[in-house]
Design a protein around this motif. Structure first.
Motif, short mmCIF file in Angstrom:
data_model
loop_
_atom_site.label_atom_id
_atom_site.label_comp_id
_atom_site.label_asym_id
_atom_site.label_seq_id
_atom_site.Cartn_x
_atom_site.Cartn_y
_atom_site.Cartn_z
N ALA A 143 0.80 -1.33 0.03
CA ALA A 143 -0.26 0.24 -0.16
C ALA A 143 0.53 0.72 0.49
CB ALA A 143 -1.08 -0.25 1.13
N GLU A 144 1.99 1.35 1.12
CA GLU A 144 3.25 2.33 0.40
C GLU A 144 3.62 2.69 -0.52
OE1 GLU A 144 5.53 5.35 2.16
OE2 GLU A 144 3.04 4.41 2.71
N ASN A 145 3.72 1.40 -1.06
CA ASN A 145 4.52 1.66 -3.16
C ASN A 145 3.67 1.76 -3.65
OD1 ASN A 145 6.86 0.63 -1.76
ND2 ASN A 145 6.17 -1.04 -2.63
N LEU A 146 2.40 1.27 -3.51
CA LEU A 146 1.00 2.13 -4.64
C LEU A 146 1.25 3.61 -4.32
CD1 LEU A 146 -2.04 -0.69 -4.41
CD2 LEU A 146 0.14 -0.08 -6.10
N TYR A 147 0.90 4.38 -3.03
CA TYR A 147 1.20 5.79 -3.04
C TYR A 147 2.56 6.72 -3.25
CZ TYR A 147 1.38 10.05 -0.03
OH TYR A 147 1.63 11.09 0.25
N ARG A 148 3.34 6.47 -2.91
CA ARG A 148 4.64 6.64 -3.16
C ARG A 148 4.49 7.08 -5.50
NH1 ARG A 148 9.80 3.85 0.16
NH2 ARG A 148 8.60 5.34 2.12
N ALA A 149 3.53 5.73 -5.18
CA ALA A 149 4.18 5.47 -7.30
C ALA A 149 2.50 6.82 -7.54
CB ALA A 149 3.51 4.40 -7.80
N GLY A 150 1.38 6.43 -6.91
CA GLY A 150 0.89 8.09 -7.05
C GLY A 150 0.90 9.29 -6.88
N ASP A 151 1.91 9.49 -6.30
CA ASP A 151 2.73 10.88 -5.68
C ASP A 151 3.69 11.25 -6.85
OD1 ASP A 151 2.34 13.09 -3.84
OD2 ASP A 151 4.67 12.71 -4.20
N ALA A 152 4.34 10.23 -7.54
CA ALA A 152 4.85 10.53 -8.15
C ALA A 152 4.40 10.80 -9.60
CB ALA A 152 6.15 9.28 -8.87
N ARG A 153 3.27 9.89 -9.91
CA ARG A 153 2.79 10.58 -11.32
C ARG A 153 1.90 11.67 -10.90
NH1 ARG A 153 1.80 9.72 -16.68
NH2 ARG A 153 0.17 9.44 -17.04
N LEU A 154 1.81 12.35 -10.23
CA LEU A 154 0.77 13.60 -9.82
C LEU A 154 2.21 14.57 -9.92
CD1 LEU A 154 -1.45 15.02 -9.68
CD2 LEU A 154 -0.98 14.84 -6.84
N ARG A 155 2.97 14.07 -9.52
CA ARG A 155 4.10 15.62 -9.76
C ARG A 155 4.39 15.47 -10.94
NH1 ARG A 155 8.51 14.03 -7.57
NH2 ARG A 155 7.95 11.77 -6.37
N GLN A 156 4.64 14.58 -11.95
CA GLN A 156 5.52 13.96 -13.17
C GLN A 156 3.65 14.99 -14.10
OE1 GLN A 156 4.60 10.61 -14.99
NE2 GLN A 156 5.92 10.68 -17.29
N LEU A 157 3.13 15.21 -14.01
CA LEU A 157 1.58 15.48 -15.01
C LEU A 157 1.24 16.86 -14.18
CD1 LEU A 157 -1.66 12.56 -14.52
CD2 LEU A 157 0.00 13.13 -16.53
N LYS A 158 1.82 16.70 -13.02
CA LYS A 158 2.19 18.72 -13.16
C LYS A 158 3.00 19.60 -13.53
CE LYS A 158 -0.55 19.00 -8.54
NZ LYS A 158 -0.25 19.51 -7.28
N ALA A 159 4.21 19.26 -14.15
CA ALA A 159 5.53 19.59 -14.67
C ALA A 159 4.54 19.19 -16.20
CB ALA A 159 6.30 18.50 -14.78
N GLU A 160 4.07 17.89 -16.27
CA GLU A 160 3.64 18.89 -17.93
C GLU A 160 2.53 19.44 -17.87
OE1 GLU A 160 2.47 14.44 -18.96
OE2 GLU A 160 4.58 13.27 -19.19
N LEU A 161 2.10 19.94 -16.99
CA LEU A 161 1.17 20.76 -17.47
C LEU A 161 1.73 21.84 -17.31
CD1 LEU A 161 -1.69 21.79 -17.30
CD2 LEU A 161 -1.81 21.78 -14.75
N THR A 162 2.83 22.18 -16.46
CA THR A 162 3.55 23.57 -16.78
C THR A 162 4.53 23.51 -18.07
OG1 THR A 162 4.15 23.25 -14.20
CG2 THR A 162 5.71 25.00 -15.68
N VAL A 163 4.72 22.50 -18.25
CA VAL A 163 5.29 22.68 -20.18
C VAL A 163 3.76 22.88 -21.00
CG1 VAL A 163 6.24 21.18 -22.03
CG2 VAL A 163 6.85 20.87 -19.00
N ALA A 164 2.77 22.61 -20.61
CA ALA A 164 1.42 22.69 -21.80
C ALA A 164 1.54 24.08 -21.57
CB ALA A 164 0.29 21.93 -21.13
N ASP A 165 1.39 24.58 -20.89
CA ASP A 165 1.09 26.42 -20.12
C ASP A 165 1.93 27.02 -20.90
OD1 ASP A 165 -1.02 25.62 -19.01
OD2 ASP A 165 -0.59 25.47 -16.61
#
Length: 370
Positions: A143-165
């Motif tokens: 469960a901890e690993n799933l949480y860490r993967a989800g957090d990393a995925r969110l940070r990646q998508l936020k960076a991609e959103l900044t690039v898109a902006d």
């Protein structure tokens, strides 16, 4: 009849004789001596000893402006020659595709945030159960690993959103500084690549002269060499300058080397695109030159009228070179400190005293120049 005629002639001749006798008896008034003005000049370095190159006034900084993303030009907001300000929009791309990409990434960010909330709750629940020893530690670690993967995925998508902006903002080309649009290379409807030059901006600030140097003379020039610059609108004045930049490679078509000439000091009234001519000292010794109007000749000998310290004229023989359009080089007979009459030389005489003036009708003090 003859006797009457002789009597009348004597009668009319008597007053004339009396007038002549009376005028001869009185004191004669002294004749005033008029000192005529004479325009004088000093010999200058001969233009024939200077190599001249035509040039054009350019801005020292000329950045080439381009979009950072590819696309189709939808708006062109400025024209060539127009003055622009800092951050002023110059052109726009059709941003529909980048906006769709931006919306897609924003939706992925929302999904990742919801997923992170779910896995966080699962991790917290498993931690509570593990503390009560109701589940194994391996289940909690999963469960901890799933949480860490989800957090990393969110940070990646936020960076991609900044690039898109950012890419959405890149669809508008803005001026990086104040200046004048020197060149325009696109039209509305044209598809451009990222980095393709759209405008050339002549930035405000220093002005320079761009010239081309021939192959045969390129080797004798070096950065820092002094030159003089003549502007088309200031043809009576030459401004000091220096060679600031030399191209290391020749142009493949003209076989000339580009050079940039910087003005040496002070504010120069040079406008963008203005024609100019750059004069560089030739390799040979520079003779002096005088205006063509200063020369006169007699019995096959060429001479000028040189002023002496007491403002009297002395006829000075000179040896001259090939005649130019406005001046002629003097090979011998004069020094740079001499003053010579530049106009009306055909009516002057040896030893005549004159009042020397310059081209602005100002008195010339010979003693201060000698």
């Amino acid at each position: 009849m003859l006797r009457d005629a002789l009597f009348l002639a004597r009668l009319f001749a008597l007053p004339v004789c009396l007038i002549a006798a009376l005028s001869g008896c009185g004191p004669q008034a002294p004749v005033a001596t008029t000192v005529r003005p004479a325009m004088v000049v000093q010999p200058l370095p001969s233009a024939q000893s200077m190599d001249s190159y035509p040039g054009e006034v350019r801005a020292r900084l000329e950045p080439e402006l381009a979009f950072r993303i590819p696309g189709k030009v939808s708006k062109r907001l400025v024209e060539e020659g127009e003055r622009v300000k800092l951050n002023q929009p110059l052109a726009e791309l059709d941003a529909q595709d980048v906006r769709l990409q931006q919306d897609a990434i924003r939706a992925q960010v929302a999904a990742a945030e919801a997923n992170l909330q779910t896995v966080r709750s699962e991790r917290d629940r498993y931690k509570t159960l593990m503390d009560r020893q109701m589940v194994s530690k391996s289940l909690y670690d999963n469960a901890e690993n799933l949480y860490r993967a989800g957090d990393a995925r969110l940070r990646q998508l936020k960076a991609e959103l900044t690039v898109a902006d950012n890419q959405t903002g890149y669809a508008v080309l803005r001026a990086p500084q104040e200046g004048v649009i020197a060149r325009r290379l696109v039209e509305v409807g044209q598809v451009v690549a990222a980095g393709q030059t759209v405008f050339t901006l002549a930035a405000d600030g220093e002005r320079e002269v761009s010239i081309s140097l021939p192959e045969q003379n390129y080797g004798r020039f070096k950065i820092g060499d002094p030159v003089s610059v003549e502007l088309w609108t200031q043809r009576e004045q030459r401004f000091p300058g220096r060679i600031r930049e030399l191209s290391p490679a020749a142009d493949p078509r003209s076989r000339t080397f580009a050079a940039r000439i910087a003005f040496a000091g002070g504010k120069v009234p040079a406008e963008l695109g203005q024609s100019a001519r750059v004069y560089i000292q030739s390799e040979h010794a520079a003779p002096l030159s005088v205006p063509l109007s200063a020369l006169t000749a007699e019995n096959g000998a060429t001479y000028v009228w040189r002023l002496q310290s007491d403002s009297t004229l002395k006829r000075t023989p000179v040896q001259v070179g090939a005649y130019g359009q406005e001046s002629v080089p003097v090979l011998s007979g004069l020094q740079a400190s001499d003053w010579v009459v530049a106009a009306g030389v055909h009516v002057l005489h040896e030893g005549e005293q004159v009042r020397p003036v310059d081209r602005s009708n100002r008195a010339v003090r010979l003693a201060a120049k000698e």
